[in-house]
Design a protein around this motif. Structure first.
Motif, mmCIF file in Angstrom:
data_model
loop_
_atom_site.group_PDB
_atom_site.id
_atom_site.type_symbol
_atom_site.label_atom_id
_atom_site.label_comp_id
_atom_site.label_asym_id
_atom_site.label_seq_id
_atom_site.Cartn_x
_atom_site.Cartn_y
_atom_site.Cartn_z
ATOM 1 N N ASP A 105 0.860 -1.191 0.000
ATOM 2 C CA ASP A 105 0.000 0.000 0.000
ATOM 3 C C ASP A 105 0.894 1.237 0.000
ATOM 4 O OD1 ASP A 105 -1.806 2.030 0.288
ATOM 5 O OD2 ASP A 105 -2.609 1.355 2.217
ATOM 6 N N PRO A 106 1.217 1.793 -1.171
ATOM 7 C CA PRO A 106 2.142 2.932 -1.271
ATOM 8 C C PRO A 106 1.732 4.144 -0.443
ATOM 9 C CG PRO A 106 1.748 1.968 -3.438
ATOM 10 C CD PRO A 106 0.783 1.320 -2.501
ATOM 11 N N ARG A 107 0.437 4.277 -0.116
ATOM 12 C CA ARG A 107 0.000 5.423 0.684
ATOM 13 C C ARG A 107 0.609 5.409 2.077
ATOM 14 N NH1 ARG A 107 -6.311 4.450 0.233
ATOM 15 N NH2 ARG A 107 -5.460 2.374 0.688
ATOM 16 N N VAL A 108 0.991 4.241 2.548
ATOM 17 C CA VAL A 108 1.601 4.104 3.873
ATOM 18 C C VAL A 108 2.903 4.900 3.952
ATOM 19 C CG1 VAL A 108 2.734 2.448 5.429
ATOM 20 C CG2 VAL A 108 0.542 1.878 4.354
ATOM 21 N N GLY A 109 3.614 4.993 2.830
ATOM 22 C CA GLY A 109 4.922 5.648 2.820
ATOM 23 C C GLY A 109 4.878 7.103 3.244
ATOM 24 N N GLY A 110 3.888 7.846 2.774
ATOM 25 C CA GLY A 110 3.793 9.258 3.129
ATOM 26 C C GLY A 110 3.587 9.460 4.616
ATOM 27 N N ARG A 111 2.712 8.679 5.192
ATOM 28 C CA ARG A 111 2.450 8.792 6.637
ATOM 29 C C ARG A 111 3.685 8.452 7.453
ATOM 30 N NH1 ARG A 111 0.834 4.972 10.483
ATOM 31 N NH2 ARG A 111 0.358 3.359 8.937
ATOM 32 N N LEU A 112 4.374 7.385 7.070
ATOM 33 C CA LEU A 112 5.552 6.970 7.828
ATOM 34 C C LEU A 112 6.719 7.946 7.651
ATOM 35 C CD1 LEU A 112 5.521 3.091 7.343
ATOM 36 C CD2 LEU A 112 4.702 4.434 9.301
ATOM 37 N N ALA A 113 6.816 8.584 6.477
ATOM 38 C CA ALA A 113 7.872 9.574 6.263
ATOM 39 C C ALA A 113 7.674 10.771 7.189
ATOM 40 C CB ALA A 113 7.890 10.028 4.805
ATOM 41 N N LEU A 114 6.426 11.228 7.333
ATOM 42 C CA LEU A 114 6.131 12.333 8.251
ATOM 43 C C LEU A 114 6.447 11.928 9.690
ATOM 44 C CD1 LEU A 114 2.737 13.650 6.811
ATOM 45 C CD2 LEU A 114 4.944 14.837 6.793
ATOM 46 N N TRP A 115 6.099 10.722 10.036
ATOM 47 C CA TRP A 115 6.364 10.196 11.385
ATOM 48 C C TRP A 115 7.872 10.153 11.657
ATOM 49 C CZ3 TRP A 115 4.855 9.311 16.064
ATOM 50 C CH2 TRP A 115 5.352 8.256 16.828
ATOM 51 N N ALA A 116 8.647 9.702 10.690
ATOM 52 C CA ALA A 116 10.100 9.605 10.867
ATOM 53 C C ALA A 116 10.738 10.985 11.019
ATOM 54 C CB ALA A 116 10.723 8.860 9.693
ATOM 55 N N ARG A 117 10.224 11.971 10.277
ATOM 56 C CA ARG A 117 10.762 13.332 10.414
ATOM 57 C C ARG A 117 10.473 13.893 11.804
ATOM 58 N NH1 ARG A 117 9.694 13.593 4.760
ATOM 59 N NH2 ARG A 117 7.550 14.354 4.951
ATOM 60 N N ARG A 118 9.285 13.604 12.310
ATOM 61 C CA ARG A 118 8.962 14.040 13.673
ATOM 62 C C ARG A 118 9.893 13.373 14.684
ATOM 63 N NH1 ARG A 118 3.597 12.413 17.087
ATOM 64 N NH2 ARG A 118 4.323 13.211 19.086
ATOM 65 N N ALA A 175 23.417 9.841 8.174
ATOM 66 C CA ALA A 175 23.047 8.473 8.531
ATOM 67 C C ALA A 175 21.528 8.318 8.569
ATOM 68 C CB ALA A 175 23.649 8.105 9.887
ATOM 69 N N HIS A 176 20.837 9.342 9.073
ATOM 70 C CA HIS A 176 19.373 9.313 9.100
ATOM 71 C C HIS A 176 18.805 9.225 7.684
ATOM 72 C CE1 HIS A 176 15.230 10.364 10.055
ATOM 73 N NE2 HIS A 176 15.310 11.368 9.203
ATOM 74 N N THR A 177 19.367 10.015 6.776
ATOM 75 C CA THR A 177 18.900 10.010 5.389
ATOM 76 C C THR A 177 19.080 8.632 4.761
ATOM 77 O OG1 THR A 177 19.438 12.359 5.159
ATOM 78 C CG2 THR A 177 19.196 11.097 3.128
#
Length: 253
Positions: free
Chosen positions: A179-192, A241-243
């Motif tokens: 489900d590619p839509r999951v990626g956007g949510r998790l990317a925002l979560w990781a930045r937080r 390293a995070h990137t």
């Protein structure tokens, strides 16, 4: 070399190649400085409570695991974190520091961090274990370059990956593929998570005088401490390293 080992490689400065001052000494030599001793007790106390909290969190996150195999994998990781806690606790006792007293000043900050970054589901928990915890570990690896050889070896040992890396990458990438839509949510979560983890690491140092003096100004005239340029380089390594970790997960940094 695994995904996690590649990321860790980015944050390994070359200070050990020509260690000077405290970094070239053993614990017996370096601990003659009361200020340095206090800084190490603070550092080990912060790490010990962090490992204990990580054990509790992984055990809790295991309840969200979608399969029995996943639950068992997180339980194994939690066990590894508890073993790291035991090593730090035993080391504190060995240097005549009361472990609970050494951990107490850091409990609220660590608990607040975990409260503010409580995952809402299994995937957020995996990203937190991989990305969030790794940022804090990267920071402590940088700190380790300013420690005596004995303490440095212990700190680097307890920061070893407990299996989060490849397990998280496999599960998160599979979820995004499904489900590619999951990626956007998790990317925002990781930045937080990155912002919160860096802030928490900085607070640990800023609130403890002995620790901040060791890192920024050196101790008793011995060669140690980051200058302003080195601070910038340190955060550049952590960010790089995070990137790489984000890319490994299939997320945009």
């Amino acid at each position: 070399m695994s995904t996690e080992e590649n990321a860790q490689h980015e944050v390994q400065p070359s200070a050990d190649e020509a260690a000077t001052g405290i970094a070239a000494q053993s614990w017996v030599e370096a601990s003659a400085s009361p200020q340095y001793r206090a800084a190490v007790v603070d550092l080990l106390g912060a790490l010990a409570y962090g490992e204990l909290a990580a054990f509790e969190r992984l055990a809790e996150d295991a309840k969200m695991a979608p399969t029995l195999a996943d639950k068992a994998e997180l339980a194994k990781m939690a066990s590894a974190e508890f073993h790291h806690f035991e090593q730090l606790r035993d080391r504190l006792a060995a240097v005549d520091a009361e472990p609970t007293a050494a951990m107490e000043p850091f409990a609220k900050g660590v608990d607040d961090f975990h409260r503010q970054t409580a995952p809402s589901d299994w995937l957020e928990g995996l990203v937190k274990a991989y990305v969030g915890d790794s940022i804090a570990s990267d920071f402590y690896r940088e700190v380790a370059t300013h420690l005596d050889s004995d303490t440095r070896a212990l700190v680097l040992g307890v920061l070893d990956d407990t299996g989060h890396g490849n397990f998280a990458v496999e599960k998160v990438r599979a979820a995004i593929e499904a489900d590619p839509r999951v990626g956007g949510r998790l990317a925002l979560w990781a930045r937080r998570l990155m912002g919160e983890a860096l802030s928490q690491a900085q607070r640990v140092v800023a609130e403890r005088d002995a620790l901040s003096t060791m890192l920024v100004g050196g101790v008793d005239g011995m060669a140690a401490g980051f200058d302003l340029a080195a601070v910038g380089e340190m955060f550049a390594r952590i960010t790089k390293a995070h990137t790489k970790r984000m890319a490994a997960l299939g997320l945009a940094a």
